[in-house]
Structures are given as structure tokens and as C-alpha cells.
Design a protein around this motif. Structure first.
Motif, PDB file in Angstrom:
ATOM      1  N   GLN A  43       0.817  -1.214   0.000  1.00  9.20           N
ATOM      2  CA  GLN A  43       0.000   0.000   0.000  1.00  9.20           C
ATOM      3  C   GLN A  43       0.855   1.270   0.000  1.00  9.20           C
ATOM      4  O   GLN A  43       0.372   2.361   0.313  1.00  9.20           O
ATOM      5  CB  GLN A  43      -0.923   0.002   1.215  1.00  9.20           C
ATOM      6  CG  GLN A  43      -1.989  -1.098   1.157  1.00  9.20           C
ATOM      7  CD  GLN A  43      -2.811  -1.198   2.427  1.00  9.20           C
ATOM      8  OE1 GLN A  43      -2.708  -0.331   3.304  1.00  9.20           O
ATOM      9  NE2 GLN A  43      -3.621  -2.236   2.532  1.00  9.20           N
ATOM     10  N   GLY A  44       2.114   1.117  -0.379  1.00  5.96           N
ATOM     11  CA  GLY A  44       3.000   2.277  -0.489  1.00  5.96           C
ATOM     12  C   GLY A  44       3.899   2.493   0.700  1.00  5.96           C
ATOM     13  O   GLY A  44       4.640   3.492   0.749  1.00  5.96           O
ATOM     14  N   GLY A  45       3.866   1.610   1.689  1.00  5.32           N
ATOM     15  CA  GLY A  45       4.742   1.745   2.842  1.00  5.32           C
ATOM     16  C   GLY A  45       6.165   1.317   2.535  1.00  5.32           C
ATOM     17  O   GLY A  45       6.419   0.581   1.565  1.00  5.32           O
ATOM     18  N   GLU A  46       7.083   1.774   3.322  1.00  4.25           N
ATOM     19  CA  GLU A  46       8.483   1.346   3.223  1.00  4.25           C
ATOM     20  C   GLU A  46       9.027   1.191   4.641  1.00  4.25           C
ATOM     21  O   GLU A  46       8.514   1.790   5.591  1.00  4.25           O
ATOM     22  CB  GLU A  46       9.309   2.362   2.438  1.00  4.25           C
ATOM     23  CG  GLU A  46       9.310   3.749   3.049  1.00  4.25           C
ATOM     24  CD  GLU A  46      10.127   4.741   2.237  1.00  4.25           C
ATOM     25  OE1 GLU A  46      10.960   4.274   1.433  1.00  4.25           O
ATOM     26  OE2 GLU A  46       9.947   5.953   2.408  1.00  4.25           O
ATOM     27  N   ALA A  66       7.177  -4.085  13.584  1.00  2.00           N
ATOM     28  CA  ALA A  66       7.719  -3.646  12.299  1.00  2.00           C
ATOM     29  C   ALA A  66       7.590  -2.127  12.192  1.00  2.00           C
ATOM     30  O   ALA A  66       6.604  -1.540  12.647  1.00  2.00           O
ATOM     31  CB  ALA A  66       6.986  -4.321  11.147  1.00  2.00           C
ATOM     32  N   PHE A  67       8.584  -1.506  11.575  1.00  6.32           N
ATOM     33  CA  PHE A  67       8.685  -0.041  11.520  1.00  6.32           C
ATOM     34  C   PHE A  67       8.538   0.413  10.076  1.00  6.32           C
ATOM     35  O   PHE A  67       9.272  -0.035   9.189  1.00  6.32           O
ATOM     36  CB  PHE A  67      10.037   0.407  12.092  1.00  6.32           C
ATOM     37  CG  PHE A  67      10.257  -0.061  13.505  1.00  6.32           C
ATOM     38  CD1 PHE A  67       9.933   0.751  14.572  1.00  6.32           C
ATOM     39  CD2 PHE A  67      10.769  -1.327  13.764  1.00  6.32           C
ATOM     40  CE1 PHE A  67      10.126   0.325  15.877  1.00  6.32           C
ATOM     41  CE2 PHE A  67      10.968  -1.767  15.064  1.00  6.32           C
ATOM     42  CZ  PHE A  67      10.639  -0.933  16.125  1.00  6.32           C
ATOM     43  N   PHE A  68       7.599   1.339   9.842  1.00  4.37           N
ATOM     44  CA  PHE A  68       7.266   1.753   8.481  1.00  4.37           C
ATOM     45  C   PHE A  68       7.192   3.268   8.364  1.00  4.37           C
ATOM     46  O   PHE A  68       6.968   3.982   9.350  1.00  4.37           O
ATOM     47  CB  PHE A  68       5.901   1.192   8.062  1.00  4.37           C
ATOM     48  CG  PHE A  68       5.806  -0.296   8.064  1.00  4.37           C
ATOM     49  CD1 PHE A  68       6.392  -1.059   7.068  1.00  4.37           C
ATOM     50  CD2 PHE A  68       5.110  -0.950   9.074  1.00  4.37           C
ATOM     51  CE1 PHE A  68       6.295  -2.438   7.065  1.00  4.37           C
ATOM     52  CE2 PHE A  68       4.994  -2.328   9.079  1.00  4.37           C
ATOM     53  CZ  PHE A  68       5.590  -3.072   8.076  1.00  4.37           C
ATOM     54  N   ARG A  69       7.336   3.717   7.122  1.00  3.12           N
ATOM     55  CA  ARG A  69       6.968   5.075   6.723  1.00  3.12           C
ATOM     56  C   ARG A  69       5.983   4.964   5.571  1.00  3.12           C
ATOM     57  O   ARG A  69       6.285   4.348   4.552  1.00  3.12           O
ATOM     58  CB  ARG A  69       8.181   5.892   6.296  1.00  3.12           C
ATOM     59  CG  ARG A  69       7.798   7.308   5.804  1.00  3.12           C
ATOM     60  CD  ARG A  69       8.988   8.093   5.306  1.00  3.12           C
ATOM     61  NE  ARG A  69       9.841   8.554   6.391  1.00  3.12           N
ATOM     62  CZ  ARG A  69      10.999   8.036   6.698  1.00  3.12           C
ATOM     63  NH1 ARG A  69      11.471   7.002   5.992  1.00  3.12           N
ATOM     64  NH2 ARG A  69      11.718   8.504   7.697  1.00  3.12           N
ATOM     65  N   VAL A  70       4.806   5.549   5.757  1.00  3.31           N
ATOM     66  CA  VAL A  70       3.788   5.602   4.697  1.00  3.31           C
ATOM     67  C   VAL A  70       3.669   7.071   4.319  1.00  3.31           C
ATOM     68  O   VAL A  70       2.947   7.848   4.969  1.00  3.31           O
ATOM     69  CB  VAL A  70       2.436   5.033   5.179  1.00  3.31           C
ATOM     70  CG1 VAL A  70       1.425   5.062   4.044  1.00  3.31           C
ATOM     71  CG2 VAL A  70       2.614   3.610   5.699  1.00  3.31           C
ATOM     72  N   SER A  71       4.388   7.469   3.283  1.00  2.00           N
ATOM     73  CA  SER A  71       4.552   8.883   2.964  1.00  2.00           C
ATOM     74  C   SER A  71       3.241   9.576   2.641  1.00  2.00           C
ATOM     75  O   SER A  71       3.093  10.786   2.868  1.00  2.00           O
ATOM     76  CB  SER A  71       5.530   9.040   1.789  1.00  2.00           C
ATOM     77  OG  SER A  71       6.798   8.507   2.131  1.00  2.00           O
ATOM     78  N   LYS A  87       4.998   4.861  11.372  1.00  2.00           N
ATOM     79  CA  LYS A  87       4.099   3.937  12.053  1.00  2.00           C
ATOM     80  C   LYS A  87       4.885   2.733  12.574  1.00  2.00           C
ATOM     81  O   LYS A  87       5.835   2.269  11.939  1.00  2.00           O
ATOM     82  CB  LYS A  87       3.004   3.446  11.097  1.00  2.00           C
ATOM     83  CG  LYS A  87       2.171   4.578  10.489  1.00  2.00           C
ATOM     84  CD  LYS A  87       1.139   4.043   9.522  1.00  2.00           C
ATOM     85  CE  LYS A  87       0.426   5.193   8.812  1.00  2.00           C
ATOM     86  NZ  LYS A  87      -0.371   6.018   9.728  1.00  2.00           N
ATOM     87  N   ILE A  88       4.451   2.253  13.722  1.00  2.00           N
ATOM     88  CA  ILE A  88       5.011   1.036  14.305  1.00  2.00           C
ATOM     89  C   ILE A  88       3.874   0.035  14.427  1.00  2.00           C
ATOM     90  O   ILE A  88       2.914   0.260  15.168  1.00  2.00           O
ATOM     91  CB  ILE A  88       5.637   1.309  15.679  1.00  2.00           C
ATOM     92  CG1 ILE A  88       6.734   2.385  15.562  1.00  2.00           C
ATOM     93  CG2 ILE A  88       6.218   0.027  16.276  1.00  2.00           C
ATOM     94  CD1 ILE A  88       7.286   2.841  16.894  1.00  2.00           C
ATOM     95  N   TYR A  89       3.967  -1.054  13.663  1.00  2.00           N
ATOM     96  CA  TYR A  89       2.947  -2.096  13.687  1.00  2.00           C
ATOM     97  C   TYR A  89       3.369  -3.190  14.663  1.00  2.00           C
ATOM     98  O   TYR A  89       4.520  -3.660  14.634  1.00  2.00           O
ATOM     99  CB  TYR A  89       2.770  -2.710  12.299  1.00  2.00           C
ATOM    100  CG  TYR A  89       1.831  -1.956  11.386  1.00  2.00           C
ATOM    101  CD1 TYR A  89       0.616  -2.518  10.994  1.00  2.00           C
ATOM    102  CD2 TYR A  89       2.155  -0.691  10.905  1.00  2.00           C
ATOM    103  CE1 TYR A  89      -0.256  -1.842  10.142  1.00  2.00           C
ATOM    104  CE2 TYR A  89       1.297   0.008  10.055  1.00  2.00           C
ATOM    105  CZ  TYR A  89       0.096  -0.582   9.682  1.00  2.00           C
ATOM    106  OH  TYR A  89      -0.763   0.096   8.850  1.00  2.00           O
ATOM    107  N   ILE A  90       2.434  -3.598  15.508  1.00  2.00           N
ATOM    108  CA  ILE A  90       2.674  -4.702  16.436  1.00  2.00           C
ATOM    109  C   ILE A  90       1.770  -5.855  16.034  1.00  2.00           C
ATOM    110  O   ILE A  90       0.539  -5.712  15.996  1.00  2.00           O
ATOM    111  CB  ILE A  90       2.388  -4.274  17.880  1.00  2.00           C
ATOM    112  CG1 ILE A  90       3.296  -3.088  18.249  1.00  2.00           C
ATOM    113  CG2 ILE A  90       2.610  -5.437  18.844  1.00  2.00           C
ATOM    114  CD1 ILE A  90       2.932  -2.419  19.534  1.00  2.00           C
ATOM    115  N   TYR A  91       2.389  -6.977  15.689  1.00  2.00           N
ATOM    116  CA  TYR A  91       1.662  -8.163  15.226  1.00  2.00           C
ATOM    117  C   TYR A  91       1.686  -9.218  16.320  1.00  2.00           C
ATOM    118  O   TYR A  91       2.743  -9.579  16.836  1.00  2.00           O
ATOM    119  CB  TYR A  91       2.297  -8.725  13.951  1.00  2.00           C
ATOM    120  CG  TYR A  91       2.284  -7.761  12.782  1.00  2.00           C
ATOM    121  CD1 TYR A  91       1.166  -7.673  11.945  1.00  2.00           C
ATOM    122  CD2 TYR A  91       3.388  -6.960  12.509  1.00  2.00           C
ATOM    123  CE1 TYR A  91       1.164  -6.804  10.864  1.00  2.00           C
ATOM    124  CE2 TYR A  91       3.392  -6.093  11.423  1.00  2.00           C
ATOM    125  CZ  TYR A  91       2.275  -6.013  10.608  1.00  2.00           C
ATOM    126  OH  TYR A  91       2.264  -5.152   9.535  1.00  2.00           O
TER     127      TYR A  91
END
Length: 473
Positions: free
Chosen positions: A52-55, A83-88, A95-99
Motif C-alpha cells: 500500500q505504499g509503505g516502506e 515492524a517499523f514503516f513510513r507511509v509517505s 508507524k510502528i505495527y505490532i503483530y
């Protein structure tokens, strides 16, 4: 194909984090990694954000800089994936996603977000700050080179933000000896660019340079107490802040700062005392009693605090310039470092004194009997290959020439072995020990003055300077 490679990489990386095993055969190294189905399911969840465009936007500093990290956050024995992301394209891009693992699948347990103005995730920590089973997530958000925001999140209550504040640095340390680490937050003055006298006075107000201690009680992270740094500090050396122990084995935090411009240094020592955080070294300035400073830690020579004698207690340096025969300069060329331990009352206790030769990378423990009788000179061999410091007996009378009694050599180059074996010289380190580039040797001149040391004593008192000595408090 790209997505498949990504999935194989992620699965292999997660397996490596879990097992820590590198004892693979050659065939195994070239074989495609085989991942259990549950890690492939985790990969699918992460790919949803990437597609979805995250990195990835991994933390920039600290011990934990992986893109995907595994931690048992809720204390159930099963590790969550972070997991650590940037969704520009998002209003809050970082964003920090916790699974959380649910049987063989993964689900999003929480998403932590910045406020929108952050440039990066600077660092992340996982620590149990209370007596509950869950770890809190401590995030340093980097807004700019000069500005950081600190957030502390509780995962057992969804993703509640327990604390958000600007800060200079943090440490996690059990300062009050209750068996639970506290969050220690460092704040320093934000000096204005214009630096007018009025702006400087306002910025350097004591309240702007402080240390705060946060404790978690009944699920709430609150400011327990705070204490001020010395007045007139001009910039905290956050990267050099250390935690350790005082002479009476009381936990403490050592905070160094610039003092009196860029030439001076001062270290404030904070400990838990009488139920609150206290700057135990703060004293009135003898020349201006209304100014409070850590008088016993002010120094004008940049050598760092360290556990110099290996007893588990941090020592701080008190440098003094050594007298020099016919010195025409205004500043000392040679320094004696008086190492001191501090107790919980802020009292300094002497350990021993060293001569520090940072240029050549060694120091020497000076006998107390040499005080008032010592001067030093350099004797560097023309053409290179030999650098020497000469210790001489001299009581300060300019009409009397100093009498050399000890020389310490740093030898390098093609013929260093030959020069190390010259008559009357002896090695300061065992033959073959780290001699690929440099050999250290010494010579005693016993005819000039009996300094009270044998060759074995000289060897015992000689040591190399570790990086810690020039990069600490």
C-alpha cells in the motif's frame, strides 16, 4: 519475483532472530530458506503495508535497529513482531505495527503513530516499568537534528500513550534500588541562534537544564522527582551520560556538560536520596555562593570518567597541569589526572594519580612519592619510528637541570623490534601481544635518582588508554 524474494528474506531474517544459529553446511547456505507457515503468514501481513505504499523505517540508533523485531511484550511466552514503516502518503507517515500471533496466523494488535512532524524513528526500547507482566514501548521520535520527542506506550491497555515530552536523552536504570528500572529523562537548554544576553539568560535558566525521574505506579507513568544540573553549563554531552555506582555502591547517573565555554567540562552526579532524585555534587561557588555547581568535577582538560581501577565504581578525573622546566607557554603540556570516586554524600575520595599520554595512547600510574618532584619532556626521534616521554626528577628550581630517571617509548616502523631490544630497555607488554603496529618499551636511569620502582613495577603501572577514557563522562 520481487515479492517472493522479499518474503524469503523476511522469513530467513525472523528465523535468524529466533534461533541465533549460524552452524550451517555449505549446501544449506546456498539452499532457499525454508520458513514455517506462521512466519509466511507474518510476511503476508507485513506485505499488506508495503503493497500500500509503505516502506521500512527502522530505528536509526541504539541496540535495536532491525526493520522487524521480536519481543514478548505481554509476558505470555510468545514473541510479538514489531515492524517499523513510513507511509509517505499518510498524514502521520511514521508507524510502528505490532503483530500478535494467533494460532498459526498473525493479526495487527496495535499501531503506534507519530504526530506527523517527525522525520524518523530515532530509537526504540522495550522495558517493564511497573510490576505488571507487560513491557512498555519507549520510542524516541526524531523531529530534527536538535529536537526529539519521547513517547511511552502501554500495550496491555491497547496502545495508550503514557507519556509524551521533548527531551535531550533518556536512560533506563534502577536508580532507587527497588528492583524495577525507572525512566530517567534528560533536558537541556535550547540555546537561541541570536544568543543575545537576554536570550541566553532565559535559555540558561536552571530549570531548563534538569534530570527527571519517572516511575510507574498503578498503571500510571508519572514524574516522581527532578533535580537541576549545575548553573552556567552551556551544553549537555548526552552521548557521554553514564549510569553506574558510587563508592558506597549506591546507583547513580553521571551527566557531563560543557562549562565555561567549550574548554571546560563539569559532571553532575544524580542519585536517589531521602525519597527523591538529588544532584549530590551540587555546591555553592566559593566566589559566588548564590551559584550552585558541582565544584569537585570541574576540569579544563578533556579526559573522561571511567572505572579506571576495575572495581565496579566509576571514577571521575581531576586533571592538574604538571610543572615544566623553562616552559615559555601559558598552558600546560603535560597533565596529571587525579582519579576520584564519589560517595552518596557527594564527597570525593582519591583513588590514584596517572599521567595520561593521549597522543601515544597510554597512561602511567604515578607513585604518590613523586608529587612535587616530577617534570616531563618529550623526545621524538627525527624521521619517525620512536616517540618518548622522559620522566625527570625536579623540584621546581629553574637553576637546576632536571635529572631523567624513566623513559617510556612508543616504537613503530620496520626496525621497532631492534629498537625495543636496545641495551637497558625492557618491554612494557608481553612479546607478541598486539605488536602488529606498535611496541611499548621503557628504560630506568638508576644513576640519576632512585624513583623507587623496579622494571616489574613500571610494567604493572603502565596501561593502554581504552576508547572509554576519551568518550565518557
Amino acid at each position: 519475483m520481487r515479492q517472493n524474494k522479499h518474503r524469503l528474506w523476511l522469513a530467513a531474517a525472523v528465523l535468524t532472530l529466533l534461533t541465533g544459529c549460524f552452524s550451517q553446511s555449505v549446501d544449506d547456505l546456498y539452499a532457499p530458506p525454508k520458513a514455517p507457515d506462521d512466519y509466511l503468514m507474518l510476511d503476508n501481513k507485513i506485505s499488506e503495508v508495503l503493497d500500500q505504499g509503505g516502506e521500512y523505517a527502522a530505528p536509526l540508533t541504539g541496540e535495536l535497529t532491525q526493520k522487524v523485531q521480536l519481543q514478548d511484550l505481554d509476558g505470555d511466552g510468545i514473541k510479538e513482531a514489531i515492524a517499523f514503516f513510513r507511509v509517505s502518503s499518510d498524514e502521520r507517515p511514521l508507524k510502528i505495527y505490532i503483530y500478535r500471533q494467533v494460532e498459526e496466523d498473525y493479526e495487527v494488535a496495535a499501531i503506534l503513530e507519530g504526530q506527523g512532524g517527525e522525520a524518523a524513528i530515532n530509537a526504540v526500547y522495550y522495558e517493564n516499568l511497573d510490576d505488571g507482566p507487560c513491557k512498555e514501548i519507549i520510542v524516541s521520535w526524531q523531529v530534527s537534528d536538535q529536537r526529539q520527542l519521547l513517547s511511552v506506550y502501554s500495550i496491555d491497555r491497547g496502545r495508550e500513550e503514557l507519556l509524551r515530552t521533548e527531551f535531550t536523552g533518556i536512560r533506563l536504570f534502577d536508580l532507587d534500588s527497588d528492583g524495577q528500572k525507572e525512566l530517567i529523562v534528560l533536558h537541556e537548554a535550547d540555546l537561541p541562534q541570536a544568543r543575545s544576553q537576554e536570550e541566553m539568560s532565559l535559555a540558561l535558566s536552571p530549570e531548563n537544564n534538569r534530570v527527571e525521574l519517572y516511575n510507574a505506579q498503578d498503571g500510571v507513568l508519572k514524574l516522581d522527582s527532578s533535580a537541576l544540573l549545575s548553573q552556567n553549563v552551556t551544553g549537555m554531552l548526552e552521548s557521554r551520560v553514564k549510569t553506574g555506582y558510587l563508592r558506597d555502591m549506591v546507583p547513580a547517573i553521571f551527566v557531563p556538560s560543557y562549562f565555561g565555554g567549550s574548554n571546560g567540562l563539569i559532571t553532575d552526579i544524580f542519585a536517589w536520596k531521602d525519597g527523591r532524585l538529588e544532584n549530590i555534587t551540587l555546591r555553592p561557588d566559593p566566589e559566588n555562593p548564590s551559584v550552585l555547581q558541582s565544584q569537585n568535577t570541574i576540569r579544563w582538560y578533556n579526559v573522561a570518567g571511567t572505572d579506571i581501577n576495575g572495581d565496579g565504581i566509576l571514577e571521575l578525573p581531576a586533571p592538574e597541569g604538571l610543572p615544566e622546566y623553562k616552559n615559555t607557554g601559558s598552558a600546560p603540556n603535560f597533565w596529571a589526572i587525579r582519579w576520584q570516586q564519589f560517595d552518596s554524600a557527594g564527597t570525593a575520595w582519591p583513588v590514584f594519580t596517572t599521567y595520561h599520554n593521549e597522543q601515544d595512547g597510554w597512561y602511567f600510574i604515578l607513585p604518590d612519592e613523586w608529587e612535587g618532584r616530577l617534570t616531563l619532556t618529550r623526545s621524538d626521534r627525527a624521521g619517525g619510528g620512536e616517540r618518548a616521554v622522559i620522566f625527570s626528577y625536579w623540584e621546581g628550581d629553574e637553576s637546576v637541570d632536571p635529572a631523567p630517571f624513566l623513559a617510556i617509548y612508543q616504537l613503530y616502523g620496520d626496525n621497532k623490534q631492534t629498537r625495543a631490544n636496545l641495551s637497558n630497555r625492557f618491554r612494557l607488554r608481553p612479546v607478541g601481544e598486539d605488536e602488529s603496529e606498535t611496541i611499548y618499551a621503557a628504560r630506568l636511569y638508576t644513576d640519576n635518582w632512585d624513583c623507587g620502582l623496579s622494571e616489574e613495577d613500571v610494567i604493572e603501572r603502565f596501561a593502554l588508554i581504552l576508547a572509554d577514557l576519551t568518550a565518557g563522562t
